[in-house]
Design an enzyme around this catalytic site. Structure first.
Site, mmCIF file in Angstrom:
data_model
loop_
_atom_site.group_PDB
_atom_site.id
_atom_site.type_symbol
_atom_site.label_atom_id
_atom_site.label_comp_id
_atom_site.label_asym_id
_atom_site.label_seq_id
_atom_site.Cartn_x
_atom_site.Cartn_y
_atom_site.Cartn_z
ATOM 1 N N CYS A 171 -13.297 0.804 -30.595
ATOM 2 C CA CYS A 171 -13.963 -0.498 -30.466
ATOM 3 C C CYS A 171 -15.347 -0.519 -31.128
ATOM 4 O O CYS A 171 -15.852 -1.581 -31.482
ATOM 5 C CB CYS A 171 -14.092 -0.891 -29.000
ATOM 6 S SG CYS A 171 -12.506 -1.109 -28.196
ATOM 7 N N HIS A 230 -19.768 -6.616 -28.678
ATOM 8 C CA HIS A 230 -18.338 -6.321 -28.579
ATOM 9 C C HIS A 230 -17.778 -7.140 -27.413
ATOM 10 O O HIS A 230 -18.360 -7.167 -26.327
ATOM 11 C CB HIS A 230 -18.144 -4.826 -28.332
ATOM 12 C CG HIS A 230 -16.728 -4.445 -28.056
ATOM 13 N ND1 HIS A 230 -15.680 -4.914 -28.809
ATOM 14 C CD2 HIS A 230 -16.177 -3.647 -27.102
ATOM 15 C CE1 HIS A 230 -14.553 -4.421 -28.331
ATOM 16 N NE2 HIS A 230 -14.823 -3.650 -27.298
ATOM 17 N N ASN A 245 -10.113 -8.709 -26.040
ATOM 18 C CA ASN A 245 -10.757 -7.563 -26.698
ATOM 19 C C ASN A 245 -9.933 -7.185 -27.934
ATOM 20 O O ASN A 245 -8.818 -6.690 -27.800
ATOM 21 C CB ASN A 245 -10.836 -6.405 -25.700
ATOM 22 C CG ASN A 245 -11.528 -5.179 -26.276
ATOM 23 O OD1 ASN A 245 -11.745 -5.085 -27.483
ATOM 24 N ND2 ASN A 245 -11.851 -4.239 -25.407
HETATM 25 O O1 UT7 Z 1 -13.331 -2.006 -25.538
HETATM 26 C C1 UT7 Z 1 -13.534 -0.755 -25.012
HETATM 27 C C2 UT7 Z 1 -14.382 -0.817 -23.842
HETATM 28 N N1 UT7 Z 1 -13.636 -1.279 -22.709
HETATM 29 C C3 UT7 Z 1 -14.243 -1.916 -21.747
HETATM 30 O O2 UT7 Z 1 -15.406 -2.192 -21.862
HETATM 31 C C4 UT7 Z 1 -13.471 -2.237 -20.510
HETATM 32 C C5 UT7 Z 1 -14.338 -1.953 -19.342
HETATM 33 N N2 UT7 Z 1 -13.724 -2.245 -18.062
HETATM 34 C C6 UT7 Z 1 -13.453 -3.469 -17.599
HETATM 35 O O3 UT7 Z 1 -13.631 -4.447 -18.290
HETATM 36 C C7 UT7 Z 1 -13.027 -3.605 -16.154
HETATM 37 O O4 UT7 Z 1 -13.189 -2.355 -15.518
HETATM 38 C C8 UT7 Z 1 -11.564 -4.072 -15.979
HETATM 39 C C9 UT7 Z 1 -11.459 -5.534 -16.371
HETATM 40 C C10 UT7 Z 1 -10.653 -3.237 -16.856
HETATM 41 C C11 UT7 Z 1 -11.146 -3.956 -14.530
HETATM 42 O O5 UT7 Z 1 -12.033 -4.646 -13.666
HETATM 43 P P1 UT7 Z 1 -12.656 -3.915 -12.386
HETATM 44 O O6 UT7 Z 1 -13.463 -4.929 -11.699
HETATM 45 O O7 UT7 Z 1 -13.357 -2.686 -12.864
HETATM 46 O O8 UT7 Z 1 -11.375 -3.590 -11.513
HETATM 47 P P2 UT7 Z 1 -10.749 -2.175 -11.063
HETATM 48 O O9 UT7 Z 1 -10.239 -1.428 -12.256
HETATM 49 O O10 UT7 Z 1 -11.718 -1.458 -10.202
HETATM 50 O O11 UT7 Z 1 -9.499 -2.670 -10.215
HETATM 51 C C12 UT7 Z 1 -9.635 -3.463 -9.059
HETATM 52 C C13 UT7 Z 1 -8.259 -3.803 -8.503
HETATM 53 C C14 UT7 Z 1 -7.321 -2.609 -8.381
HETATM 54 O O12 UT7 Z 1 -6.590 -2.771 -7.188
HETATM 55 P P3 UT7 Z 1 -6.969 -1.949 -5.853
HETATM 56 O O13 UT7 Z 1 -6.860 -0.487 -6.262
HETATM 57 O O14 UT7 Z 1 -8.372 -2.357 -5.538
HETATM 58 O O15 UT7 Z 1 -5.932 -2.391 -4.874
HETATM 59 C C15 UT7 Z 1 -6.366 -2.759 -9.534
HETATM 60 O O16 UT7 Z 1 -5.109 -2.194 -9.306
HETATM 61 O O17 UT7 Z 1 -7.594 -4.726 -9.399
HETATM 62 C C16 UT7 Z 1 -6.256 -4.254 -9.655
HETATM 63 N N3 UT7 Z 1 -5.852 -4.708 -10.972
HETATM 64 C C17 UT7 Z 1 -5.273 -5.914 -11.197
HETATM 65 N N4 UT7 Z 1 -4.929 -6.914 -10.358
HETATM 66 C C18 UT7 Z 1 -4.369 -8.024 -10.911
HETATM 67 C C19 UT7 Z 1 -5.998 -4.069 -12.167
HETATM 68 N N5 UT7 Z 1 -5.513 -4.834 -13.152
HETATM 69 C C20 UT7 Z 1 -5.061 -5.988 -12.580
HETATM 70 C C21 UT7 Z 1 -4.470 -7.155 -13.086
HETATM 71 N N6 UT7 Z 1 -4.157 -8.146 -12.221
HETATM 72 N N7 UT7 Z 1 -4.240 -7.344 -14.415
#
Ligand code: UT7
Length: 324
Positions: A115, A251, A281
Site C-alpha cells: 500500500c 492512503h 482500499n
Molecule cells: O492498507 C494497508 C493498511 N491497512 C489498514 O490500514 C487496515 C487497518 N485496520 C482497519 O482498518 C480495521 O482494523 C478493520 C476495519 C480491519 C477492523 O476494524 P476494527 O475496529 O479494528 O475491528 P476488529 O478487527 O477489532 O474486529 C471487531 C469485531 C470482531 O468480532 P469479535 O471478535 O469482537 O466478536 C470481528 O470478528 O468485528 C468482527 N468483524 C466483522 N463483523 C462484521 C470483522 N470483520 C467484520 C465484518 N462484518 N466484515
C-alpha cells in the site's frame, strides 16, 4: 552544476466499471453495510472485469495523466509501477504498460511496497530525475487486489478494491521551477511486522499466488502513530510547517485512520481528500486515485502544497510533500 527538481505535470486515474456495494457483500459473507460503514467509512469499491489486468488499469490511468500533462509516448523515459498484484511473476507490469503505451525508449520497472508503493515510487522517480538520469517519468500505482482476496474472509474482503492512478513527474531546473516540486520525502520499513499484513503464497514459497491475510486491528494501531511521525520527518526535511499544507491526500484504508492522522497533525477536515467511501482500499493505487479525484474536480490547483502518505504490508510506510 544544474540543480533539478521533480515537478508534477499531470495526474490521471481509472476505476473499473463494475461496482460492488456493501449490500452486495452482505449477500456473500456474514457482514452488514452498517458494520463496514461504521468501522471503515467504505460504501462501495470497484472490481476489475474478467480478463481486465493490472496493466490494463495502469495503462488507462497513465494515458489520462499524459493527456493532462500534454505529453506523448515519445516524451516518457522512465516508468515506475507500484503494484503488489502484477500481471505476471515476470516481466514487470511496467514493461507491459510501456509496450501498451507504445513507449520504446527509457527504462521501466516495478516496485513492491504494497500500500505504500506509490509513495516509494514517487521517491524513486524523484531521485532518478533530480540526479539528471531521466527527464520525464510516469509514476503509476495499479492494483487488482480482488484477485488476491479470500472472498470467504469477511475481515479482509470488505476492505479492498481495484483501480489505478498515475502522475507524470518531470525534471525541471530548480531556478526555473519556482517553488514547485517534490519537497521532502520520508520512507520506512520494518520487516518484524510481516505477520500483521501479508499474502500466504508466492513463487519461491508455495508456487501459488496466495491470499491476503491481515491482523487489521494491529495494523490500525501502528498506522496512526507511524504515519504521523513520518509526516513530521518529511516536513522537517523540507523545512515546512505542517499547518501550511493545503491538501492532505492520504492512503485510503479507513476513514477512522485518515481522520485520526489529520487530527494528530492539526489539519482541518476540509483539507483532507477522502475517496475511501467510493473506492475502498486500492493499495498502491489509492493515493494517485485520490490525487486524480481532487485534481479533476478542481480542488487541487497548481501551487498547492500537497501531503501524501501511506502504510502497508512489510510493514512499509512513508510520506512526501509536493508543491503541485
Ligand atoms: O492498507 C494497508 C493498511 N491497512 C489498514 O490500514 C487496515 C487497518 N485496520 C482497519 O482498518 C480495521 O482494523 C478493520 C476495519 C480491519 C477492523 O476494524 P476494527 O475496529 O479494528 O475491528 P476488529 O478487527 O477489532 O474486529 C471487531 C469485531 C470482531 O468480532 P469479535 O471478535 O469482537 O466478536 C470481528 O470478528 O468485528 C468482527 N468483524 C466483522 N463483523 C462484521 C470483522 N470483520 C467484520 C465484518 N462484518 N466484515
Amino acid at each position: 552544476m544544474t540543480e533539478y527538481v521533480s515537478v508534477v505535470r499531470g495526474v490521471g486515474g481509472y476505476l473499473p466499471e463494475r461496482v460492488l456495494t456493501n449490500d452486495d457483500l452482505a449477500k456473500m459473507v456474514d457482514t452488514t453495510d452498517e458494520w463496514i460503514t461504521a468501522r471503515t467509512g467504505i460504501k462501495k469499491r470497484h472490481i476489475a472485469a474478467d480478463g481486465e489486468t493490472t496493466s490494463d488499469l495502469g495503462t488507462v490511468a497513465a494515458t489520462r495523466a499524459m493527456n493532462a500533462a500534454g505529453v506523448g509516448p515519445g516524451d516518457i523515459d522512465l516508468i515506475v509501477v507500484a503494484t503488489a498484484t502484477p500481471d505476471y511473476t515476470f516481466p514487470a507490469t511496467a514493461t507491459v504498460i510501456q509496450h501498451k503505451l507504445g513507449i520504446t525508449q527509457g527504462a521501466a520497472f516495478d516496485l513492491q511496497a504494497v500500500c505504500s508503493g506509490f509513495v516509494f515510487a514517487v521517491a524513486t522517480a524523484d531521485n532518478f530525475l533530480v540526479r539528471g538520469q531521466f527527464e520525464r517519468a510516469l509514476v503509476i500505482g495499479a492494483e487488482t487486489f480482488s484477485r488476491i482476496l479470500d472472498w470467504s474472509d469477511r475481515s479482509t474482503c470488505v476492505l479492498f478494491g481495484d483501480g489505478a492512478g498515475a502522475i507524470v513527474l518531470e525534471r525541471q531546473e530548480k531556478a526555473k521551477a519556482g517553488d514547485r516540486g517534490v519537497k521532502g520525502i520520508h520512507l520506512r520499513s520494518d520487516g518484524r511486522f510481516r505477520e500483521l499484513l501479508y499474502v500466504d503464497g508466492g513463487p519461491s514459497t508455495t508456487q501459488t499466488v496466495g491470499h491476503l491475510r491481515m491482523v487489521g486491528n494491529q495494523v490500525f494501531k501502528h498506522a496512526v502513530g507511524k504515519i504521523s511521525e513520518s509526516v513530521r520527518a518529511a516536513a522537517q526535511q523540507a523545512g515546512i510547517d505542517v499547518k501550511d499544507i493545503d491538501w492532505f491526500v492520504p492512503h485510503q484504508a479507513n476513514q477512522r485512520i485518515l481522520s485520526a492522522v489529520a487530527e494528530r497533525l492539526g489539519l482541518d477536515d476540509h483539507k483532507v481528500v477522502s475517496t475511501v467511501a467510493d473506492h475502498g482500499n486500492t493499495s498502491a493505487a489509492s493515493v494517485p486515485l485520490a490525487l486524480a479525484a481532487a485534481t479533476d474536480d478542481g480542488r487541487i490547483k497548481q501551487g498547492d502544497l500537497v501531503l501524501i502518505e501511506a502504510i502497508g504490508g512489510g510493514l512499509t510506510w512513508g510520506s512526501a510533500l509536493i508543491r503541485i
